[in-house]
Design an enzyme around this catalytic site. Structure first.
Site, mmCIF file in Angstrom:
data_model
loop_
_atom_site.group_PDB
_atom_site.id
_atom_site.type_symbol
_atom_site.label_atom_id
_atom_site.label_comp_id
_atom_site.label_asym_id
_atom_site.label_seq_id
_atom_site.Cartn_x
_atom_site.Cartn_y
_atom_site.Cartn_z
ATOM 1 N N PRO A 84 -41.545 20.225 50.283
ATOM 2 C CA PRO A 84 -42.120 21.475 49.764
ATOM 3 C C PRO A 84 -41.295 21.948 48.556
ATOM 4 O O PRO A 84 -40.164 22.386 48.705
ATOM 5 C CB PRO A 84 -42.022 22.441 50.941
ATOM 6 C CG PRO A 84 -41.010 21.872 51.852
ATOM 7 C CD PRO A 84 -40.852 20.411 51.568
ATOM 8 N N ASP A 95 -35.887 21.664 47.268
ATOM 9 C CA ASP A 95 -36.554 21.451 48.556
ATOM 10 C C ASP A 95 -36.440 22.763 49.338
ATOM 11 O O ASP A 95 -35.340 23.135 49.764
ATOM 12 C CB ASP A 95 -35.852 20.293 49.289
ATOM 13 C CG ASP A 95 -36.527 19.942 50.597
ATOM 14 O OD1 ASP A 95 -37.243 20.796 51.159
ATOM 15 O OD2 ASP A 95 -36.326 18.797 51.070
ATOM 16 N N HIS A 96 -37.558 23.416 49.512
ATOM 17 C CA HIS A 96 -37.521 24.748 50.132
ATOM 18 C C HIS A 96 -37.155 24.704 51.611
ATOM 19 O O HIS A 96 -36.870 25.732 52.215
ATOM 20 C CB HIS A 96 -38.882 25.427 49.937
ATOM 21 C CG HIS A 96 -38.797 26.927 49.910
ATOM 22 N ND1 HIS A 96 -37.664 27.621 50.232
ATOM 23 C CD2 HIS A 96 -39.716 27.869 49.566
ATOM 24 C CE1 HIS A 96 -37.880 28.913 50.127
ATOM 25 N NE2 HIS A 96 -39.128 29.097 49.720
ATOM 26 N N ARG A 97 -37.142 23.527 52.191
ATOM 27 C CA ARG A 97 -36.707 23.436 53.589
ATOM 28 C C ARG A 97 -35.195 23.624 53.687
ATOM 29 O O ARG A 97 -34.666 23.985 54.730
ATOM 30 C CB ARG A 97 -37.072 22.063 54.178
ATOM 31 C CG ARG A 97 -38.558 21.815 54.259
ATOM 32 C CD ARG A 97 -38.855 20.377 54.643
ATOM 33 N NE ARG A 97 -38.282 19.453 53.682
ATOM 34 C CZ ARG A 97 -38.306 18.129 53.811
ATOM 35 N NH1 ARG A 97 -38.871 17.589 54.875
ATOM 36 N NH2 ARG A 97 -37.783 17.347 52.890
#
Ligand code: CAO
Length: 560
Positions: A356, A532-534
């Site tokens: 994401p 990476d939004h995680r």
């Protein structure tokens, strides 16, 4: 030979239902019991069988037309004599139907097993809130041993009144059985494949809502209001069947089965072919799934399996893009992709689909940096070193990565933990005639800007001469993609997995910047940080680019 009308049988309700399929046409010879049309309400699909053998003379309804019990649907020429006027069976129709000797208005047998909405429309009693009741199968038109084909609830589900619990299917009808009242499912008492009849237990339900003083429940069992749900003795409640008399509330049902509109024959076909009807697009009226839709789905699955196996990219659950013959629109030329092109396509696609991405944009004032770079460049040229903005960028990023170690980490594939790396290796995207490669500057945090500039020069020359070894391109903890030498104001680079962030650099420009008193011309460098939004949240990304920007604005900070 006589001509007889086929009428809509007793459907358990006086409500109108839609004709959604006409299975025969004039001239067709039909057997007794052969389906001649299919009716559908919001909650039930019913196939109407021919009450006698004969030849179809005329079809008297159209698809989409609303019909009611007793409406003429077809005229049939039949040799049969003494055909019973009405079907025995399902509901109360048999006793009410007059036997017609003229045979001009024969009633089709109501062998639909459609649950009668006239029966058991309400639970026997209104239990109190929190009380656990056993919900059972209602009157399903006297049918016995009807198959459970879908169970759409599970323990813990909170159901609204009228929400579908299970879907039943007999030879000729599919019906959804709704829960008679709101509550929480405690236990599901049947499974797909079970055979049920009226009163078969479906589930145990902890009743929701305001406690009721329902006299019947109170009379039969001790009042449950003060007791906990667990200790409350189970009572029995019968669900009103969702037959052709669907209540308005039923329209709002969003359970998976409610989305599948298909008749028994289609469901049977789907079961035989192992097709999940939830994935099939219905082309019939009200998106009803037809047999052809199931066949088309199977065909498409078989075709797509072949193309996916030959595609360069891994499957993502998305249907593959169809191949297009562009020569039909004009002249074309096919050019084979390089090995690097193919590899980076697969890697970029994999990262794009799995990570994401978010991109944070910022600008760094590099006016002083550029002045310093220019002042040092000439002297360094003599040593064959090209001091570029990018060399400063690498150094500033290395420092920022030490300050924000999460940007120098990788996410474990299982998503269970982060791996923090105690080294800082920065990959630099290099554009070569063969495609994009990303050689790595090792230990960038420990190197001077000049050492970094030398490394970069050597690596980009190697890249363009196709002399990079696999080792030169492995182990990066962060990447930079600089398009500043080419142009552009911003872009959204793709994270180079297993890294968690990448910095895009665009072309610097002189812009008027207000210092609180006046506008001054400053050289501004656009930064685009994809992450990476995680692993990284937005605030952290904004802090990172702010920190990085400060390093570039005053490069003395890089010494600290
Ligand atoms: N703003 C303005 N000018 C810039 C700049 C920036 N951000 N970055 C570089 N420049 C200038 C340089 O100063 C240089 O000018 P001079 O020739 O006058 O000194 C000119 O642009 C060309 O720079 P360069 O490309 O030779 O050197 P570099 O250090 O900036 O970049 C390299 C090196 C290898 C990264 C670059 O050549 C390259 O391949 N870039 C493309 C990377 C790429 O394709 N990324 C996309 C990946 S995603 O598809």
């Amino acid at each position: 030979m006589t001509v007889k009308d086929v009428l809509v049988p007793d459907l358990g309700s006086g409500d109108a239902v839609d004709v959604i399929e006409i299975a025969v046409k004039p001239g067709d010879r039909v057997e007794k019991e052969q389906t001649i049309l299919v009716l559908e309400s919001d909650k039930a699909t019913v196939e109407v069988p021919s009450p006698f053998a004969g030849v179809v003379q005329e079809i008297l309804v159209k698809i989409g037309q609303s019909v009611k019990q007793g409406d003429k649907v077809a005229a049939m020429e039949t040799a049969e004599a003494g055909v019973p006027a009405a079907a025995p069976a399902a509901n109360k129709a048999d006793s009410a139907a007059p036997k017609s000797s003229s045979a001009q208005s024969e009633k089709a047998p109501a062998k639909t097993e459609t649950p009668s909405a006239k029966t058991t429309a309400q639970p026997a009693a209104k239990p109190a809130s929190g009380q656990v009741i056993t919900v059972t199968i209602p009157d399903i038109g006297g049918s016995e041993g009807v198959d459970v084909i879908e169970v759409v609830v599970k323990p813990g589900d909170v159901l609204a009144a009228e929400q579908t619990m299970v879907v039943l299917e007999s030879d000729k009808a599919t019906m959804e059985v709704p829960c008679p009242q709101a509550g929480t499912v405690q236990k599901v008492l049947l499974k797909v494949g079970d055979k049920v009849s009226m009163s078969t237990p479906v589930l145990e339900l902890a009743v929701a809502g305001v406690a009721t003083t329902a006299p019947l429940a109170a009379a039969e069992k001790p009042a449950a209001a003060e007791k906990s749900a667990k200790s409350t003795p189970a009572e029995t409640s019968t669900a009103a069947p969702k037959a052709v008399a669907a209540t308005p509330a039923a329209h709002e049902t969003t359970t998976p089965s409610a989305k599948v509109h298909a008749g028994p024959a289609v469901r049977k076909l789907a079961r035989e072919l192992g097709v999940d009807l939830g994935r099939v697009t219905g082309t019939g009226p009200r998106s009803r799934i037809m047999k052809e839709d199931v066949h088309a789905y199977v065909k498409q699955q078989l075709t797509s399996k072949t193309s996916v196996s030959t595609a360069a990219v891994s499957g993502s659950g998305l249907s593959p893009l169809p191949e297009i013959d562009f020569s039909q629109f004009g002249p074309i030329e096919k050019v084979e992709l390089s090995r690097i092109n193919k590899l980076s396509a697969a890697n970029l696609h994999r990262a794009w689909v799995n990570i994401p991405h978010v991109t944070q944009f910022d600008e760094a004032d590099i006016t002083d940096l550029e002045a310093f770079r220019k002042s040092e460049s000439d002297a360094l040229k003599d040593q064959d070193v090209k001091l570029t903005i990018l060399a400063f960028m690498v150094k500033a990023c290395a420092k920022s990565l030490l300050a924000f170690p999460r940007f120098n980490s990788s996410l474990h594939v299982g998503g269970e933990h982060l791996v923090f790396k105690k080294y800082v290796h920065i990959g630099i995207a290099v554009d070569t005639p063969n495609g994009l490669v990303v050689p790595v500057i090792r230990d960038a945090d420990k190197k001077s800007v000049i050492e970094i500039a030398k490394d970069m020069q050597a690596l980009s020359q190697k890249a363009r001469a196709k002399k990079l070894s696999p080792g030169d391109m492995q182990g990066a903890t962060f990447s930079i993609s600089s398009l500043g030498g080419i142009g552009g104001t911003a872009f959204t680079p793709i994270v180079n997995w297993p890294e968690v962030a990448i910095l895009g650099v665009s072309k610097s420009q002189i812009k008027p910047v207000y210092n609180g008193k006046e506008f001054l011309p400053r050289l501004m460098l656009p930064l685009s940080l994809s992450y990476d939004h995680r692993v990284i949240d937005g605030a952290e990304a904004a802090r990172f680019t702010t920190y990085l920007s400060k390093q570039l604005t005053d490069i003395r900070r890089l010494l600290l």
